[in-house]
Write a protein that holds these residues in place. Sequence first.
Motif, mmCIF file in Angstrom:
data_model
loop_
_atom_site.group_PDB
_atom_site.id
_atom_site.type_symbol
_atom_site.label_atom_id
_atom_site.label_comp_id
_atom_site.label_asym_id
_atom_site.label_seq_id
_atom_site.Cartn_x
_atom_site.Cartn_y
_atom_site.Cartn_z
ATOM 1 N N LEU A 36 0.851 -1.183 0.000
ATOM 2 C CA LEU A 36 0.000 0.000 0.000
ATOM 3 C C LEU A 36 0.885 1.230 0.000
ATOM 4 C CD1 LEU A 36 -2.651 -0.951 2.748
ATOM 5 C CD2 LEU A 36 -3.038 -0.927 0.269
ATOM 6 N N VAL A 37 0.351 2.360 -0.445
ATOM 7 C CA VAL A 37 1.052 3.632 -0.316
ATOM 8 C C VAL A 37 0.091 4.636 0.316
ATOM 9 C CG1 VAL A 37 2.668 3.288 -2.212
ATOM 10 C CG2 VAL A 37 0.443 4.301 -2.682
ATOM 11 N N GLU A 38 0.628 5.438 1.210
ATOM 12 C CA GLU A 38 -0.174 6.448 1.899
ATOM 13 C C GLU A 38 0.265 7.832 1.429
ATOM 14 O OE1 GLU A 38 -1.347 7.725 6.491
ATOM 15 O OE2 GLU A 38 0.237 6.263 6.099
ATOM 16 N N LYS A 39 -0.681 8.612 0.970
ATOM 17 C CA LYS A 39 -0.348 9.934 0.455
ATOM 18 C C LYS A 39 -0.081 10.894 1.601
ATOM 19 C CE LYS A 39 -1.700 13.217 -3.120
ATOM 20 N NZ LYS A 39 -2.711 13.573 -4.151
ATOM 21 N N LYS A 40 1.056 11.567 1.528
ATOM 22 C CA LYS A 40 1.451 12.558 2.524
ATOM 23 C C LYS A 40 1.912 13.809 1.788
ATOM 24 C CE LYS A 40 0.990 10.332 6.494
ATOM 25 N NZ LYS A 40 0.103 10.799 7.590
ATOM 26 N N GLY A 41 1.047 14.827 1.734
ATOM 27 C CA GLY A 41 1.394 16.017 0.981
ATOM 28 C C GLY A 41 1.526 15.674 -0.490
ATOM 29 N N VAL B 260 4.139 1.276 2.384
ATOM 30 C CA VAL B 260 3.798 0.435 3.536
ATOM 31 C C VAL B 260 3.957 -1.020 3.123
ATOM 32 C CG1 VAL B 260 2.039 -0.140 5.250
ATOM 33 C CG2 VAL B 260 2.129 2.182 4.287
ATOM 34 N N ASP B 261 4.684 -1.805 3.928
ATOM 35 C CA ASP B 261 4.922 -3.205 3.545
ATOM 36 C C ASP B 261 3.861 -4.131 4.128
ATOM 37 O OD1 ASP B 261 5.566 -3.607 6.209
ATOM 38 O OD2 ASP B 261 7.598 -4.305 5.841
ATOM 39 N N ARG C 223 5.746 1.512 7.712
ATOM 40 C CA ARG C 223 6.004 2.611 6.780
ATOM 41 C C ARG C 223 7.520 2.720 6.641
ATOM 42 N NH1 ARG C 223 1.908 5.633 10.414
ATOM 43 N NH2 ARG C 223 0.116 6.114 9.072
ATOM 44 N N PHE C 224 8.035 2.470 5.458
ATOM 45 C CA PHE C 224 9.485 2.330 5.352
ATOM 46 C C PHE C 224 10.171 3.283 4.391
ATOM 47 C CE2 PHE C 224 7.674 -0.554 2.221
ATOM 48 C CZ PHE C 224 8.469 -0.350 1.106
ATOM 49 N N ALA C 225 9.437 3.957 3.513
ATOM 50 C CA ALA C 225 10.099 4.844 2.559
ATOM 51 C C ALA C 225 9.115 5.871 2.027
ATOM 52 C CB ALA C 225 10.701 4.044 1.405
ATOM 53 N N THR C 226 9.618 7.043 1.717
ATOM 54 C CA THR C 226 8.820 8.106 1.111
ATOM 55 C C THR C 226 9.320 8.345 -0.307
ATOM 56 O OG1 THR C 226 8.449 9.166 3.254
ATOM 57 C CG2 THR C 226 8.094 10.511 1.299
ATOM 58 N N VAL C 227 8.396 8.300 -1.265
ATOM 59 C CA VAL C 227 8.758 8.468 -2.674
ATOM 60 C C VAL C 227 7.872 9.551 -3.283
ATOM 61 C CG1 VAL C 227 9.592 6.110 -2.961
ATOM 62 C CG2 VAL C 227 7.176 6.615 -3.350
ATOM 63 N N SER C 228 8.370 10.175 -4.327
ATOM 64 C CA SER C 228 7.601 11.224 -4.986
ATOM 65 C C SER C 228 6.594 10.660 -5.980
ATOM 66 C CB SER C 228 8.548 12.191 -5.715
ATOM 67 O OG SER C 228 9.345 11.489 -6.652
ATOM 68 N N THR C 229 6.886 9.479 -6.512
ATOM 69 C CA THR C 229 5.988 8.825 -7.462
ATOM 70 C C THR C 229 5.611 7.447 -6.919
ATOM 71 O OG1 THR C 229 7.073 9.950 -9.312
ATOM 72 C CG2 THR C 229 5.710 8.036 -9.833
ATOM 73 N N ARG D 216 -2.243 -2.097 9.921
ATOM 74 C CA ARG D 216 -1.996 -3.527 9.728
ATOM 75 C C ARG D 216 -3.252 -4.244 9.241
ATOM 76 N NH1 ARG D 216 1.335 -3.420 14.582
ATOM 77 N NH2 ARG D 216 -0.395 -4.294 15.768
ATOM 78 N N GLU D 217 -4.414 -3.806 9.719
ATOM 79 C CA GLU D 217 -5.664 -4.400 9.243
ATOM 80 C C GLU D 217 -5.881 -4.095 7.770
ATOM 81 O OE1 GLU D 217 -7.960 -6.523 10.809
ATOM 82 O OE2 GLU D 217 -6.176 -6.659 12.079
ATOM 83 N N ALA D 218 -5.546 -2.873 7.349
ATOM 84 C CA ALA D 218 -5.672 -2.519 5.941
ATOM 85 C C ALA D 218 -4.743 -3.379 5.092
ATOM 86 C CB ALA D 218 -5.354 -1.041 5.749
ATOM 87 N N VAL D 219 -3.535 -3.600 5.584
ATOM 88 C CA VAL D 219 -2.572 -4.450 4.877
ATOM 89 C C VAL D 219 -3.095 -5.882 4.796
ATOM 90 C CG1 VAL D 219 -0.291 -5.501 5.088
ATOM 91 C CG2 VAL D 219 -0.560 -3.045 5.420
ATOM 92 N N ARG D 220 -3.683 -6.322 5.874
ATOM 93 C CA ARG D 220 -4.259 -7.671 5.915
ATOM 94 C C ARG D 220 -5.356 -7.825 4.858
ATOM 95 N NH1 ARG D 220 -7.438 -9.733 11.296
ATOM 96 N NH2 ARG D 220 -7.936 -11.876 10.667
#
Length: 264
Positions: free
Chosen positions: A130-135, A141-142, A147-153, A185-189
Amino acid sequence: MAGPSTAERGERQQELSGPPLVRRLGRRRLRLIVVLALAAVVLGALTVWLLYGSQWLRVEKVSVSGTKVLTPEEVREAADVPVGGPLISVDTDAIEARLRSKLPRIDAVDVVRSWPHGIGLKVTERVPVLVEKKGGNFVEVDDEGVRFATVSTPPKSIPTLELALSQSGSSAAGLRRFGETRLIREAVRVAGDIPAAVARTTQVVKVRSYDDISLELTGGRTVSWGSGDKGAAKARTLTALMKAASGARHFDVSVPTAPASAGS
């Protein structure tokens, strides 16, 4: 008949008065033990010198394998392996700790000595589900909810995680009870239980509360999934429901034994 001569009697008397065989064997064994002990000391000293003092068994290269998003250069820099030092004295646990701390994208790493001159770093990277939009960026999200990394794309074909958590009512109570980390974690599940055919069209996994998780699919279709419980049963029910009501716009499998569909 003549008896033994005086010389013969003297030789026999000397043999009888000499050291016993046991004593002679004891002295030989002692000499052997001393020789073996000296050899062991010399061998030990030579081994220590080879491992720590010589120039033959020192770190000359650091190899990296398993990277997909990270580059080998990034991994080598974060590992900070003491090139030029004795290979035997490299602290592999410290290297692993540095890599995990500096590069959260790393899920697991195996640090191995490659005699006579190398250190091998075998990396396993985290994979986003999953990816969570931040700004203007996206947080990956693994499958453990980390939450392990922030990417622009955002990565292609990875659904967006949307936390629509209300600060009042049942949603607020659920947030206080479970916490945001548990809800993620529930969303990932849920994301892991979505049928493959549906996963390819899933754009958003929305979390309103612990037992109110929904999916937004392409074409404006939605799925009410409920909680993360009974995921396998919900997946089977959703597959059958979408076949039976292919023109529907909304599907509800929150109670898999009583599914519903609506819209056209």
